[in-house]
Design a protein around this motif. Structure first.
Motif, PDB file in Angstrom:
ATOM      1  N   PRO A 128      -6.976  19.975   7.483  1.00 14.88           N
ATOM      2  CA  PRO A 128      -6.426  21.168   6.888  1.00 14.88           C
ATOM      3  C   PRO A 128      -5.722  21.863   8.099  1.00 14.88           C
ATOM      4  CG  PRO A 128      -8.731  21.221   6.328  1.00 14.88           C
ATOM      5  CD  PRO A 128      -8.488  19.702   6.917  1.00 14.88           C
ATOM      6  N   TRP A 129      -6.567  21.762   9.176  1.00 14.40           N
ATOM      7  CA  TRP A 129      -5.841  22.602  10.354  1.00 14.40           C
ATOM      8  C   TRP A 129      -4.519  22.083  10.865  1.00 14.40           C
ATOM      9  CZ3 TRP A 129      -3.992  22.577  15.161  1.00 14.40           C
ATOM     10  CH2 TRP A 129      -4.145  23.579  15.859  1.00 14.40           C
ATOM     11  N   LEU A 130      -4.609  20.674  10.846  1.00 19.57           N
ATOM     12  CA  LEU A 130      -3.284  20.122  11.252  1.00 19.57           C
ATOM     13  C   LEU A 130      -2.158  20.275   9.802  1.00 19.57           C
ATOM     14  CD1 LEU A 130      -4.209  16.564  12.826  1.00 19.57           C
ATOM     15  CD2 LEU A 130      -2.572  18.313  13.684  1.00 19.57           C
ATOM     16  N   ALA A 131      -2.478  20.464   8.801  1.00 22.68           N
ATOM     17  CA  ALA A 131      -1.515  20.588   7.743  1.00 22.68           C
ATOM     18  C   ALA A 131      -0.822  21.850   8.027  1.00 22.68           C
ATOM     19  CB  ALA A 131      -2.061  20.433   6.245  1.00 22.68           C
ATOM     20  N   TRP A 132      -1.719  22.653   8.347  1.00 23.70           N
ATOM     21  CA  TRP A 132      -1.068  24.415   8.262  1.00 23.70           C
ATOM     22  C   TRP A 132      -0.508  24.270   9.699  1.00 23.70           C
ATOM     23  CZ3 TRP A 132      -1.155  27.754   4.829  1.00 23.70           C
ATOM     24  CH2 TRP A 132      -2.155  27.867   3.764  1.00 23.70           C
ATOM     25  N   ASN A 133      -1.108  23.588  10.591  1.00 19.38           N
ATOM     26  CA  ASN A 133      -0.194  23.334  12.037  1.00 19.38           C
ATOM     27  C   ASN A 133       1.184  22.943  11.634  1.00 19.38           C
ATOM     28  OD1 ASN A 133      -0.584  24.342  14.752  1.00 19.38           O
ATOM     29  ND2 ASN A 133       0.158  22.325  15.225  1.00 19.38           N
ATOM     30  N   HIS A 134       1.585  21.880  10.979  1.00 17.59           N
ATOM     31  CA  HIS A 134       2.578  21.197  10.709  1.00 17.59           C
ATOM     32  C   HIS A 134       3.584  22.300  10.163  1.00 17.59           C
ATOM     33  CE1 HIS A 134       0.823  17.371  12.171  1.00 17.59           C
ATOM     34  NE2 HIS A 134       0.433  16.979  10.800  1.00 17.59           N
ATOM     35  N   LEU A 135       3.068  22.955   9.137  1.00 15.95           N
ATOM     36  CA  LEU A 135       4.017  24.152   8.470  1.00 15.95           C
ATOM     37  C   LEU A 135       4.343  25.196   9.398  1.00 15.95           C
ATOM     38  CD1 LEU A 135       4.962  25.171   5.697  1.00 15.95           C
ATOM     39  CD2 LEU A 135       2.799  26.126   5.318  1.00 15.95           C
ATOM     40  N   ARG A 136       3.267  25.523  10.147  1.00 17.86           N
ATOM     41  CA  ARG A 136       3.936  26.742  11.279  1.00 17.86           C
ATOM     42  C   ARG A 136       4.865  26.191  12.129  1.00 17.86           C
ATOM     43  NH1 ARG A 136      -1.377  28.730  14.317  1.00 17.86           N
ATOM     44  NH2 ARG A 136      -2.163  26.937  15.314  1.00 17.86           N
ATOM     45  N   THR A 137       4.556  24.947  12.378  1.00 15.63           N
ATOM     46  CA  THR A 137       5.740  24.251  13.437  1.00 15.63           C
ATOM     47  C   THR A 137       7.006  24.250  12.739  1.00 15.63           C
ATOM     48  OG1 THR A 137       3.664  22.975  14.646  1.00 15.63           O
ATOM     49  CG2 THR A 137       6.031  22.073  14.962  1.00 15.63           C
ATOM     50  N   ALA A 138       6.844  23.768  11.601  1.00 14.73           N
ATOM     51  CA  ALA A 138       8.288  23.654  10.879  1.00 14.73           C
ATOM     52  C   ALA A 138       8.837  25.007  10.696  1.00 14.73           C
ATOM     53  CB  ALA A 138       8.066  22.658   9.882  1.00 14.73           C
ATOM     54  N   ALA A 139       8.258  26.097  10.436  1.00 13.95           N
ATOM     55  CA  ALA A 139       8.568  27.242  10.340  1.00 13.95           C
ATOM     56  C   ALA A 139       9.395  27.974  11.596  1.00 13.95           C
ATOM     57  CB  ALA A 139       7.496  28.156   9.838  1.00 13.95           C
ATOM     58  N   GLY A 140       8.700  27.666  12.774  1.00 16.97           N
ATOM     59  CA  GLY A 140       9.088  27.997  14.000  1.00 16.97           C
ATOM     60  C   GLY A 140      10.315  27.360  14.434  1.00 16.97           C
ATOM     61  N   ALA A 141      10.541  26.084  14.106  1.00 18.82           N
ATOM     62  CA  ALA A 141      11.865  25.341  14.514  1.00 18.82           C
ATOM     63  C   ALA A 141      12.977  25.795  13.556  1.00 18.82           C
ATOM     64  CB  ALA A 141      11.609  23.899  14.285  1.00 18.82           C
ATOM     65  N   LEU A 142      12.426  26.021  12.283  1.00 13.78           N
ATOM     66  CA  LEU A 142      13.578  26.618  11.281  1.00 13.78           C
ATOM     67  C   LEU A 142      14.255  28.031  11.642  1.00 13.78           C
ATOM     68  CD1 LEU A 142      15.285  26.685   8.657  1.00 13.78           C
ATOM     69  CD2 LEU A 142      13.069  27.293   7.345  1.00 13.78           C
ATOM     70  N   ALA A 143      13.156  28.892  12.043  1.00 14.72           N
ATOM     71  CA  ALA A 143      13.429  30.166  12.466  1.00 14.72           C
ATOM     72  C   ALA A 143      14.175  30.226  13.692  1.00 14.72           C
ATOM     73  CB  ALA A 143      12.082  30.962  12.829  1.00 14.72           C
ATOM     74  N   CYS A 144      13.882  29.189  14.694  1.00 17.86           N
ATOM     75  CA  CYS A 144      14.961  29.219  15.826  1.00 17.86           C
ATOM     76  C   CYS A 144      16.346  28.586  15.247  1.00 17.86           C
ATOM     77  CB  CYS A 144      14.109  28.221  16.784  1.00 17.86           C
ATOM     78  SG  CYS A 144      14.889  27.885  18.279  1.00 17.86           S
ATOM     79  N   GLY A 145      16.301  27.734  14.611  1.00 24.76           N
ATOM     80  CA  GLY A 145      17.548  27.199  13.992  1.00 24.76           C
ATOM     81  C   GLY A 145      18.289  28.620  13.315  1.00 24.76           C
ATOM     82  N   LEU A 146      17.580  29.256  12.527  1.00 30.06           N
ATOM     83  CA  LEU A 146      18.401  30.356  11.837  1.00 30.06           C
ATOM     84  C   LEU A 146      18.944  31.357  12.859  1.00 30.06           C
ATOM     85  CD1 LEU A 146      15.825  30.736   8.890  1.00 30.06           C
ATOM     86  CD2 LEU A 146      18.274  29.810   8.771  1.00 30.06           C
ATOM     87  N   PHE A 147      17.980  31.765  13.783  1.00 30.42           N
ATOM     88  CA  PHE A 147      18.556  32.683  15.160  1.00 30.42           C
ATOM     89  C   PHE A 147      19.904  32.132  15.660  1.00 30.42           C
ATOM     90  CE2 PHE A 147      14.182  34.366  14.665  1.00 30.42           C
ATOM     91  CZ  PHE A 147      14.390  35.626  14.073  1.00 30.42           C
ATOM     92  N   ALA A 148      19.861  30.727  15.910  1.00 32.39           N
ATOM     93  CA  ALA A 148      20.999  30.210  16.546  1.00 32.39           C
ATOM     94  C   ALA A 148      22.202  30.177  15.606  1.00 32.39           C
ATOM     95  CB  ALA A 148      20.624  28.685  16.983  1.00 32.39           C
ATOM     96  N   ILE A 149      21.930  30.125  14.584  1.00 38.55           N
ATOM     97  CA  ILE A 149      23.300  30.333  13.443  1.00 38.55           C
ATOM     98  C   ILE A 149      23.585  31.759  13.504  1.00 38.55           C
ATOM     99  CG2 ILE A 149      24.103  30.403  10.967  1.00 38.55           C
ATOM    100  CD1 ILE A 149      21.881  27.915  10.720  1.00 38.55           C
ATOM    101  N   ALA A 150      22.638  32.649  13.697  1.00 37.33           N
ATOM    102  CA  ALA A 150      23.327  34.225  13.698  1.00 37.33           C
ATOM    103  C   ALA A 150      23.932  34.263  14.734  1.00 37.33           C
ATOM    104  CB  ALA A 150      21.939  34.877  13.332  1.00 37.33           C
TER     105      ALA A 150
END
Length: 156
Positions: A128-150
């Motif tokens: 479960p720790w890894l599952a949560w970590n994968h989710l927050r990793t993907a969210a961080g990458a997505l956020a970084c991409g959204l800021f790059a688009i901005a």
């Protein structure tokens, strides 16, 4: 470069750093820890969690909250093109990186720290720790991409 664009660049940096730290855990740190006997794995993770409560990670987490929030605020009160992307990046950062950390990873870390039998707890901890970590990793990458688009949308 405008002040807004500088904030977006800072948001790209902090969300990228957070995503990178989290990715390292998902990609190889936890795999290396998990190759150890359960007693060593649990003890190592407990030690990592003690170190994670120190100022260096706290500073990154504070920046990961403050910089995207300031960027979103600047986007909302300003008239920059593509400002919705910055607001979306901030929302993903707060919910997907910090929120997931607070509701998923931290409670698991605390249970492992308090476990009377850390070796037995390890078996219920790592997946479960890894599952949560994968989710927050993907969210961080997505956020970084959204800021790059901005940034791109603002002409930066």
């Amino acid at each position: 470069m405008s002040a807004y664009q500088a904030l977006v660049v800072a948001a790209i940096v902090v969300t990228g750093m957070a995503a990178g730290v989290l990715y390292a855990f998902s990609a190889f740190v936890m795999a290396g820890i998990s190759e150890q006997p359960a007693s060593a794995a649990a003890a190592t993770m407990q030690a990592i969690n003690r170190h994670a409560q120190r100022w260096r990670l706290g500073l990154l987490l504070l920046a990961t909250l403050a910089v995207p929030a300031a960027t979103a605020l600047a986007a909302v009160v300003g008239v920059e093109p593509g400002r919705g992307w910055a607001v979306a990046g901030a929302a993903v950062t707060v919910a997907g990186v910090l929120g997931v950390t607070a509701v998923g990873n931290v409670p698991l870390n605390e249970r492992l720290a308090r476990a009377a039998e850390p070796v037995e707890m390890w078996g219920r901890f790592v997946r479960p720790w890894l599952a949560w970590n994968h989710l927050r990793t993907a969210a961080g990458a997505l956020a970084c991409g959204l800021f790059a688009i901005a940034l791109h949308a603002s002409g930066g």
